[in-house]
Scaffold this active site. Structure first.
Site, PDB file in Angstrom:
ATOM      1  N   LEU A   1       0.846  -1.189   0.000  1.00 33.23           N
ATOM      2  CA  LEU A   1       0.000   0.000   0.000  1.00 33.23           C
ATOM      3  C   LEU A   1       0.885   1.242   0.000  1.00 33.23           C
ATOM      4  O   LEU A   1       1.775   1.363   0.846  1.00 33.23           O
ATOM      5  CB  LEU A   1      -0.908   0.021   1.244  1.00 33.23           C
ATOM      6  CG  LEU A   1      -1.899  -1.139   1.403  1.00 33.23           C
ATOM      7  CD1 LEU A   1      -2.530  -1.114   2.786  1.00 33.23           C
ATOM      8  CD2 LEU A   1      -2.964  -1.090   0.313  1.00 33.23           C
ATOM      9  N   HIS A   2       0.629   2.150  -0.962  1.00 32.41           N
ATOM     10  CA  HIS A   2       1.421   3.380  -0.964  1.00 32.41           C
ATOM     11  C   HIS A   2       0.676   4.576  -1.546  1.00 32.41           C
ATOM     12  O   HIS A   2       1.178   5.693  -1.503  1.00 32.41           O
ATOM     13  CB  HIS A   2       2.718   3.174  -1.749  1.00 32.41           C
ATOM     14  CG  HIS A   2       2.522   3.111  -3.236  1.00 32.41           C
ATOM     15  ND1 HIS A   2       2.025   1.999  -3.876  1.00 32.41           N
ATOM     16  CD2 HIS A   2       2.745   4.028  -4.210  1.00 32.41           C
ATOM     17  CE1 HIS A   2       1.949   2.226  -5.167  1.00 32.41           C
ATOM     18  NE2 HIS A   2       2.376   3.454  -5.406  1.00 32.41           N
ATOM     19  N   ARG A   3      -0.547   4.385  -2.077  1.00 31.26           N
ATOM     20  CA  ARG A   3      -1.299   5.505  -2.633  1.00 31.26           C
ATOM     21  C   ARG A   3      -1.660   6.486  -1.522  1.00 31.26           C
ATOM     22  O   ARG A   3      -2.086   6.074  -0.437  1.00 31.26           O
ATOM     23  CB  ARG A   3      -2.577   5.017  -3.319  1.00 31.26           C
ATOM     24  CG  ARG A   3      -2.356   4.043  -4.455  1.00 31.26           C
ATOM     25  CD  ARG A   3      -1.868   4.728  -5.695  1.00 31.26           C
ATOM     26  NE  ARG A   3      -1.520   3.769  -6.735  1.00 31.26           N
ATOM     27  CZ  ARG A   3      -0.881   4.076  -7.843  1.00 31.26           C
ATOM     28  NH1 ARG A   3      -0.518   5.325  -8.067  1.00 31.26           N
ATOM     29  NH2 ARG A   3      -0.583   3.157  -8.735  1.00 31.26           N
TER      30      ARG A   3
END
Length: 378
Positions: free
Chosen positions: A208-210
């Site tokens: 997850l990085h958005r």
């Protein structure tokens, strides 16, 4: 003729490897193009940059712009100023950019303002979500590019709809898959595999990085608890992106089954997802890799710029509501996940196609379209 191959961030390094390798081989055989590898320095620590160069056999960059960190505007400005200086001092015949990171957009703009032609690899992909920085980068890069190398017919349609000349749009396949297929026999387990008792098909990987998913600690916490609950006690391996790490520090704790690890080098990360029960992600690139590997993938986004991973591959677009994870995982455990297939031309030969096309284009009058027969598979 010098061709600048621009890379700045972790996804770029995977995408340029096949192009750089193909161009180097052709040059050794007498081909007219000489690659100049330009690292912008957008990602600069060993976890996000150095290990990829080593594992993928990439040479040391010919130029490192050392742009460093900062806001998106600060990074873009630093890259543009430094790349412009390079082109003024040592011009190139072409600027080749890949993907949709800040480096891609910044170098494309700097090159075109100096009348250096631009080729965009992975052109035409669109999510339709202009709140994503990557979407702005894609739109701007394609607006100034001369030649467009695409991964799908959907990308071709997007470009034609936006007014790109059809003769400049070339469906060549996916360089990220070139790199994946070339390294399948070299994959190796991560160092923590035994410590976490990871057995093939019995753990879940999440990335997850958005900003919409990770910048608010409460949102990130809800997602991680939902992933853990839906995984029915399986270990959830969570390589933590530097952006995500800041929000993790604000959480009171994580579910016992969620095990955080450092960002993984390429060979270890692909090994990890290849043997996972499933992958939960907000990364478009990961959904491409899982599609080719045949691994079930659940994407926590409302839109995707890679629809072929959903219509053809193993990816499901779940949206950003964590409640969607439970029924998706229930389908997986019930054996009702689609097997999927591999999109056309994701066959490991995209790099040579691109190099052959560029040779044809740059050896004809400046600004000419690429002859159709230049794209014949080697």
């Amino acid at each position: 003729m010098i061709v600048d191959i621009v890379a700045g961030a972790r996804p770029n390094f995977v995408k340029i490897a096949a192009i750089l390798s193909a161009m180097t081989r052709r040059h050794e055989q007498g081909g007219p193009l000489l690659a100049r590898l330009v690292h912008t320095g957008q990602h600069y620590d060993a976890r996000m940059s150095g290990s990829f160069f080593e594992q993928l056999g990439l040479p040391e960059p010919d130029v490192n712009l050392e742009a460093g960190s900062g806001t998106q505007a600060e990074q873009a400005a630093a890259i543009m100023v430094r790349y412009e200086r390079l082109l003024l001092e040592r011009p190139s015949a072409l600027c080749l950019v890949v993907g949709d990171v800040t480096s891609t957009m910044a170098c494309a703009i700097a090159a075109r303002k100096l009348c250096v032609p631009v080729a965009h690899v992975e052109a035409g992909i669109r999510s339709g979500d202009r709140t994503m920085p990557e979407e702005i980068n894609r739109l701007v890069t394609d607006s100034v590019s001369d030649w467009f190398f695409t991964t799908s017919e959907t990308a071709n349609e997007n470009l034609r709809r936006e007014g790109a000349a059809p003769e400049r749009i070339h469906f060549v396949g996916n360089t990220m898959i070139d790199t994946l297929l070339a390294n399948l026999e070299r994959l190796r387990p991560p160092a923590f595999q035994d410590a976490l008792s990871l057995r093939p098909g019995e753990y879940v990987v999440t990335t997850l990085h958005r900003p919409s998913n990770v910048d608010d600690p409460h949102t990130l916490g809800r997602m991680l608890h939902a992933i853990a609950a839906a995984s029915r006690g399986r270990t959830v391996v969570f390589p933590v992106h530097p952006r995500t790490a800041r929000s993790l520090q604000a959480l009171d704790g994580l579910p016992d089954t969620v095990r955080t690890v450092e960002p993984q080098p390429y060979l270890e990360f692909v090994h990890l997802i290849r043997h996972a029960l499933a992958v939960v992600t907000d990364s478009g690139g990961v959904s491409e890799e899982t599609t080719v590997l045949g691994v079930p993938c659940m994407t926590l986004r409302d839109t995707t710029e890679r629809p072929e991973t959903v219509t053809i591959g193993t990816n499901a677009l779940l949206g950003t509501d964590p409640a969607a994870l439970q029924p998706a995982m229930d389908r997986l455990f019930a054996g009702r996940w689609p097997r999927g297939g591999v999109p056309p031309l994701w066959d490991g030969r995209t790099g040579p196609r691109i190099v052959a096309a560029l040779e044809a284009a740059l050896c004809t009058p400046r600004g000419a379209a690429i002859p159709d027969d230049a794209l014949a598979s080697p």
